[in-house]
Write a protein that holds these residues in place. Sequence first.
Motif, PDB file in Angstrom:
ATOM      1  N   GLN A 216       0.853  -1.183   0.000  1.00 61.52           N
ATOM      2  CA  GLN A 216       0.000   0.000   0.000  1.00 61.52           C
ATOM      3  C   GLN A 216       0.894   1.239   0.000  1.00 61.52           C
ATOM      4  O   GLN A 216       1.499   1.569   1.015  1.00 61.52           O
ATOM      5  CB  GLN A 216      -0.896   0.013   1.251  1.00 61.52           C
ATOM      6  N   PRO A 217       1.023   1.925  -1.151  1.00 60.42           N
ATOM      7  CA  PRO A 217       1.852   3.143  -1.180  1.00 60.42           C
ATOM      8  C   PRO A 217       1.412   4.111  -0.079  1.00 60.42           C
ATOM      9  O   PRO A 217       0.216   4.330   0.120  1.00 60.42           O
ATOM     10  CB  PRO A 217       1.578   3.724  -2.570  1.00 60.42           C
ATOM     11  N   LEU A 218       2.374   4.612   0.660  1.00 57.64           N
ATOM     12  CA  LEU A 218       2.061   5.477   1.796  1.00 57.64           C
ATOM     13  C   LEU A 218       1.503   6.822   1.331  1.00 57.64           C
ATOM     14  O   LEU A 218       2.009   7.419   0.389  1.00 57.64           O
ATOM     15  CB  LEU A 218       3.306   5.699   2.650  1.00 57.64           C
ATOM     16  N   THR A 319      22.495   1.405  -1.624  1.00 56.67           N
ATOM     17  CA  THR A 319      23.036   2.769  -1.665  1.00 56.67           C
ATOM     18  C   THR A 319      22.040   3.813  -1.162  1.00 56.67           C
ATOM     19  O   THR A 319      22.429   4.927  -0.818  1.00 56.67           O
ATOM     20  CB  THR A 319      23.469   3.129  -3.089  1.00 56.67           C
ATOM     21  N   GLU A 320      20.757   3.463  -1.131  1.00 61.40           N
ATOM     22  CA  GLU A 320      19.733   4.344  -0.575  1.00 61.40           C
ATOM     23  C   GLU A 320      18.978   3.586   0.506  1.00 61.40           C
ATOM     24  O   GLU A 320      18.796   2.376   0.416  1.00 61.40           O
ATOM     25  CB  GLU A 320      18.750   4.800  -1.667  1.00 61.40           C
ATOM     26  N   ARG A 321      18.516   4.303   1.494  1.00 61.20           N
ATOM     27  CA  ARG A 321      17.915   3.630   2.639  1.00 61.20           C
ATOM     28  C   ARG A 321      16.620   2.919   2.272  1.00 61.20           C
ATOM     29  O   ARG A 321      15.723   3.502   1.675  1.00 61.20           O
ATOM     30  CB  ARG A 321      17.662   4.627   3.773  1.00 61.20           C
ATOM     31  N   VAL A 322      16.551   1.637   2.671  1.00 65.87           N
ATOM     32  CA  VAL A 322      15.329   0.853   2.486  1.00 65.87           C
ATOM     33  C   VAL A 322      14.632   0.643   3.834  1.00 65.87           C
ATOM     34  O   VAL A 322      13.527   0.121   3.899  1.00 65.87           O
ATOM     35  CB  VAL A 322      15.624  -0.506   1.814  1.00 65.87           C
ATOM     36  N   ILE A 341       9.567  12.982  10.173  1.00 65.08           N
ATOM     37  CA  ILE A 341       8.361  13.787  10.411  1.00 65.08           C
ATOM     38  C   ILE A 341       8.448  15.114   9.668  1.00 65.08           C
ATOM     39  O   ILE A 341       7.461  15.605   9.101  1.00 65.08           O
ATOM     40  CB  ILE A 341       8.170  14.007  11.926  1.00 65.08           C
ATOM     41  N   GLU A 342       9.633  15.689   9.625  1.00 65.34           N
ATOM     42  CA  GLU A 342       9.830  16.976   8.951  1.00 65.34           C
ATOM     43  C   GLU A 342      10.034  16.833   7.443  1.00 65.34           C
ATOM     44  O   GLU A 342       9.999  17.837   6.713  1.00 65.34           O
ATOM     45  CB  GLU A 342      11.026  17.687   9.577  1.00 65.34           C
ATOM     46  N   ASN A 343      10.243  15.592   6.993  1.00 60.76           N
ATOM     47  CA  ASN A 343      10.444  15.330   5.551  1.00 60.76           C
ATOM     48  C   ASN A 343       9.553  14.164   5.122  1.00 60.76           C
ATOM     49  O   ASN A 343      10.053  13.080   4.790  1.00 60.76           O
ATOM     50  CB  ASN A 343      11.920  15.014   5.271  1.00 60.76           C
ATOM     51  N   PRO A 344       8.245  14.375   5.107  1.00 60.96           N
ATOM     52  CA  PRO A 344       7.327  13.260   4.819  1.00 60.96           C
ATOM     53  C   PRO A 344       7.524  12.628   3.447  1.00 60.96           C
ATOM     54  O   PRO A 344       7.213  11.445   3.273  1.00 60.96           O
ATOM     55  CB  PRO A 344       5.945  13.903   4.949  1.00 60.96           C
ATOM     56  N   ALA A 349       9.252   7.780  -0.076  1.00 58.07           N
ATOM     57  CA  ALA A 349      10.329   7.238  -0.913  1.00 58.07           C
ATOM     58  C   ALA A 349      10.922   5.968  -0.298  1.00 58.07           C
ATOM     59  O   ALA A 349      11.156   4.975  -1.004  1.00 58.07           O
ATOM     60  CB  ALA A 349      11.416   8.291  -1.101  1.00 58.07           C
ATOM     61  N   ILE A 350      11.176   5.998   1.022  1.00 55.15           N
ATOM     62  CA  ILE A 350      11.746   4.807   1.678  1.00 55.15           C
ATOM     63  C   ILE A 350      10.765   3.643   1.610  1.00 55.15           C
ATOM     64  O   ILE A 350      11.156   2.496   1.384  1.00 55.15           O
ATOM     65  CB  ILE A 350      12.129   5.121   3.140  1.00 55.15           C
ATOM     66  N   GLY A 351       9.469   3.918   1.787  1.00 53.45           N
ATOM     67  CA  GLY A 351       8.456   2.865   1.708  1.00 53.45           C
ATOM     68  C   GLY A 351       8.462   2.167   0.355  1.00 53.45           C
ATOM     69  O   GLY A 351       8.369   0.934   0.268  1.00 53.45           O
ATOM     70  N   LYS A 352       8.602   2.937  -0.713  1.00 52.38           N
ATOM     71  CA  LYS A 352       8.647   2.344  -2.065  1.00 52.38           C
ATOM     72  C   LYS A 352       9.928   1.529  -2.247  1.00 52.38           C
ATOM     73  O   LYS A 352       9.908   0.429  -2.821  1.00 52.38           O
ATOM     74  CB  LYS A 352       8.573   3.446  -3.116  1.00 52.38           C
TER      75      LYS A 352
END
Length: 382
Positions: A216-218, A319-322, A341-344, A349-352
């Motif tokens: 479910q895309p956030l 290379t990018e946070r999962v 919280i400050e960068n929703p 992006a991390i969820g995907k």
Amino acid sequence: MKVLLVGEFSRLHNSLKEGLQELGHEVYILGHQDGFKNYPVDFPIQKKWDSGFLKKIKVTVHTIFGFDISSYCTYIQFNKNKSKFTGFDVIQLINENSFYCQYYYEKKILDFLFQNNSKTYLLSSGYDYLNVKYCFENPNYKSGIQGYLAGKINPKSFENVLKFRTASFKKLHQFIYSNIQGIIASDIDYHIPLLQNSKYLGLIPNPVNTIKIDFQPLRISDTIIIFHGINEANYYKKGNDYFEKALSIIEKKYDNTVQIITTRNIPYSTYIDLYNSAHVVLDQTYANDQGYNALEAMAKGKVVFTGAEKEFTAHYNVTERVCINALPDIDYLVHELSFLIENPNEIIAIGKRARAFIEKEHNYILIANKYLEVWNSKTTSY
């Protein structure tokens, strides 16, 4: 190939079974059914004398005579059906105490399996003799044992780990190692302690059947939902105390911006309903890699605070946070939560990326093939 998977407490063996079946193999699971999540088991063993008045009798008998009634009951159940557990090409044990028995009955069960089947492999997917030995000898190694060493967990509550330091479990370990073709680690936490072991065949990631897990895309409107599910039996082992202290700061700092859901020992159906609504899931602070709960949350597209140390990122070339590497450090956790919280958009992006990572590295059919390669060639490492 005919395969018997022994033990199930995280859905690892069920997902592996599903992958092997897709590849045309005959697969069965033997073991106790987890009381919390109740994973399917083809040949269930019932836990007996494990609660209420009967448990008190069992403890008294064990204290006076050293006899464990539950171990005996497990052996009797196995023995009644032992004809069903012969003629397998491969048997895989989920750990060194797959039947939860004391040495005498665990050895009797395992000896039958070793003598009546072709090959046996051992998974390191939880605590075992070598893992516990390594963690105690390397107290700075990130593991749940650090909570015990800090004096937060009393020995009685930590008995399921400390038992692997006893003489009888060392003896059981030696017996198992003399009869298996090799040992496989399910993630980095178990991989590192085995690197110098002659029977170690390498790391094969946990299989995840993403067909059964909806992504479910956030979506974020005004409120970011943070979920912290606590199993009080593992409170300090998972570092829940650090999460709770960090959340109390976050709640004051962001007030109406966040909704924090904290649960304790709730029914699984309720747990999942609450968990599904979250954007961020807090898993554990003492891991180097992700365990099964974290992987399932990542497959759903959640941002998970769990293990993601440099050994993990190097192994998978991430290379990018999962996910977020969690540490037993309140200030660090507050900083990481505050950033999200400050960068929703980073949460989205991390969820995907989390889902994409699971599909790439933990696909249950891909992983089943890796097991088959190892089972068929014990010199192969992953």
